[in-house]
Design an enzyme around this catalytic site. Sequence first.
Site, PDB file in Angstrom:
ATOM      1  N   ASP A  48       0.805  -1.376  -0.049  1.00  0.00           N
ATOM      2  CA  ASP A  48       0.186   0.001  -0.047  1.00  0.00           C
ATOM      3  C   ASP A  48       1.006   1.199   0.000  1.00  0.00           C
ATOM      4  O   ASP A  48       1.818   1.495   0.946  1.00  0.00           O
ATOM      5  CB  ASP A  48      -0.850  -0.056   1.353  1.00  0.00           C
ATOM      6  CG  ASP A  48      -1.764   1.366   1.328  1.00  0.00           C
ATOM      7  OD1 ASP A  48      -2.951   1.039   0.889  1.00  0.00           O
ATOM      8  OD2 ASP A  48      -1.306   2.296   1.731  1.00  0.00           O
ATOM      9  N   TYR A  53       3.105   9.979  -0.715  1.00  0.00           N
ATOM     10  CA  TYR A  53       4.244   9.376   0.029  1.00  0.00           C
ATOM     11  C   TYR A  53       5.454   9.785  -0.687  1.00  0.00           C
ATOM     12  O   TYR A  53       6.553   9.504  -0.101  1.00  0.00           O
ATOM     13  CB  TYR A  53       3.880   7.858   0.305  1.00  0.00           C
ATOM     14  CG  TYR A  53       2.894   7.610   1.097  1.00  0.00           C
ATOM     15  CD1 TYR A  53       1.805   8.629   1.645  1.00  0.00           C
ATOM     16  CD2 TYR A  53       2.441   6.362   1.233  1.00  0.00           C
ATOM     17  CE1 TYR A  53       0.663   7.964   2.366  1.00  0.00           C
ATOM     18  CE2 TYR A  53       1.480   5.852   1.726  1.00  0.00           C
ATOM     19  CZ  TYR A  53       0.507   6.651   2.567  1.00  0.00           C
ATOM     20  OH  TYR A  53      -0.503   6.104   3.298  1.00  0.00           O
ATOM     21  N   LYS A  78      -2.916   5.749  -4.023  1.00  0.00           N
ATOM     22  CA  LYS A  78      -4.079   6.720  -3.616  1.00  0.00           C
ATOM     23  C   LYS A  78      -3.654   8.029  -4.285  1.00  0.00           C
ATOM     24  O   LYS A  78      -2.628   8.543  -4.361  1.00  0.00           O
ATOM     25  CB  LYS A  78      -4.012   7.019  -2.045  1.00  0.00           C
ATOM     26  CG  LYS A  78      -3.859   5.558  -1.495  1.00  0.00           C
ATOM     27  CD  LYS A  78      -3.867   6.145  -0.054  1.00  0.00           C
ATOM     28  CE  LYS A  78      -3.441   4.855   0.911  1.00  0.00           C
ATOM     29  NZ  LYS A  78      -2.215   4.624   0.900  1.00  0.00           N
ATOM     30  N   HIS A 111      -7.749   9.655  -1.353  1.00  0.00           N
ATOM     31  CA  HIS A 111      -6.819   9.530  -0.229  1.00  0.00           C
ATOM     32  C   HIS A 111      -7.628  10.178   0.836  1.00  0.00           C
ATOM     33  O   HIS A 111      -7.623   9.651   1.960  1.00  0.00           O
ATOM     34  CB  HIS A 111      -5.580  10.286  -0.552  1.00  0.00           C
ATOM     35  CG  HIS A 111      -4.827   9.664   0.600  1.00  0.00           C
ATOM     36  ND1 HIS A 111      -3.194   9.924   0.216  1.00  0.00           N
ATOM     37  CD2 HIS A 111      -4.524   9.311   1.821  1.00  0.00           C
ATOM     38  CE1 HIS A 111      -2.479   9.433   1.428  1.00  0.00           C
ATOM     39  NE2 HIS A 111      -3.424   9.105   2.340  1.00  0.00           N
TER      40      HIS A 111
END
Length: 276
Positions: A48, A53, A78, A111
Site C-alpha cells: 500500500d 508518500y 492513492k 486519499h
Amino acid sequence: MPLPHVPSVALNNGTEIPRIGFGVFQVPDDETTTAVAHALDAGYRSVDTAAVYGNEAGVGRALAASGIARDELYVTTKLWNADQGYDATLRAFDASLAKLGLDHVDLYLIHWPAPARDLYVDTWRAIGTLVADGRVRTAGVSNFNPAHLERLLDSGGLVPAVNQIELHPGLQQRELRALHAAHGIVTEAWSPLAQGAVLADPVVTGIADRHGRSPAQVVLRWHLQLGNVVIPKSVTPARIRENLDVLDFALSPEEMEAVAGLDRGLRTGPDPDTLD
C-alpha cells in the site's frame, strides 16, 4: 521455511484483497525498495502506497526486482487532494502508474474527501472511468466519514469496495464500520497499531503475556477477528515478519471484549472533516 499463507477477503466487485498488507507511509523512496523487498521475502503480497508518500517509484523497483508474477501481487495507491477533479484525477493516475512501472493497480483510493474542495464526487466518476478501462481493478476511498460516504453512495455509480480509515483499539469507528457492513464495503485499517500508542496498555500487554505474543501481534489479531484488513508498517526485517505472524492463534471472546473497551476517540492522524 514455507511462507505464511495470508488469507483474503472478498470485495463487492468479485475480487479479493489480502487481509494483511505492507504499508510504506513515511518511508523515503530510496529506503522503500529495500523495505518492500524484505516484506515480499517474508510473504507479504499486498503493498500500500500513495502519490503523496513520494515512494511509488521505490515500490515499483522492488516489485520489478522480486520476480513475483504480477497476478500474485496486490498493489494499492492513492490520489492526493490537490489532484482531485475529473481530468486532474486521470492525469494523476497516469503519473502514479508510470512511477510504479505497472499497467494497472489492484486498488485505487481517493486519499481524503477534502470536503472544502468539494471535488470528490467528480473524482469518483473519473475513477469509475479508470475501472471501465481496466487500469484500476478495484475502486475505493480512504478517510471517508459517514457523511462523505453517504454522499458518494447517493451520487450513483460504483459502490466503493474499500474505505481505508484510521482504526485501532483507541479509535474503533463503530458507526463507520456499521455503515460499511450495510453496503458491503470492506474496512481497511491504517495506523492499525496507533503508531504504538496502544501497545503499552495493560489490557493489551496482559493478553500478549497469556498468548506468548507481542502486543503488536495481539492488536493485529484483534483487527483480523473483527474482519478488518490491516496494513502495518515497519522497515525492520524482524518486525516486518512479526507483523505477519498472527495467523496461528486467536483471541477469546472475552479478550476481544476487553480490547473493545479501549476505545477513546484517539486520533493519531488528521480529521477527515477538516483536512483539505
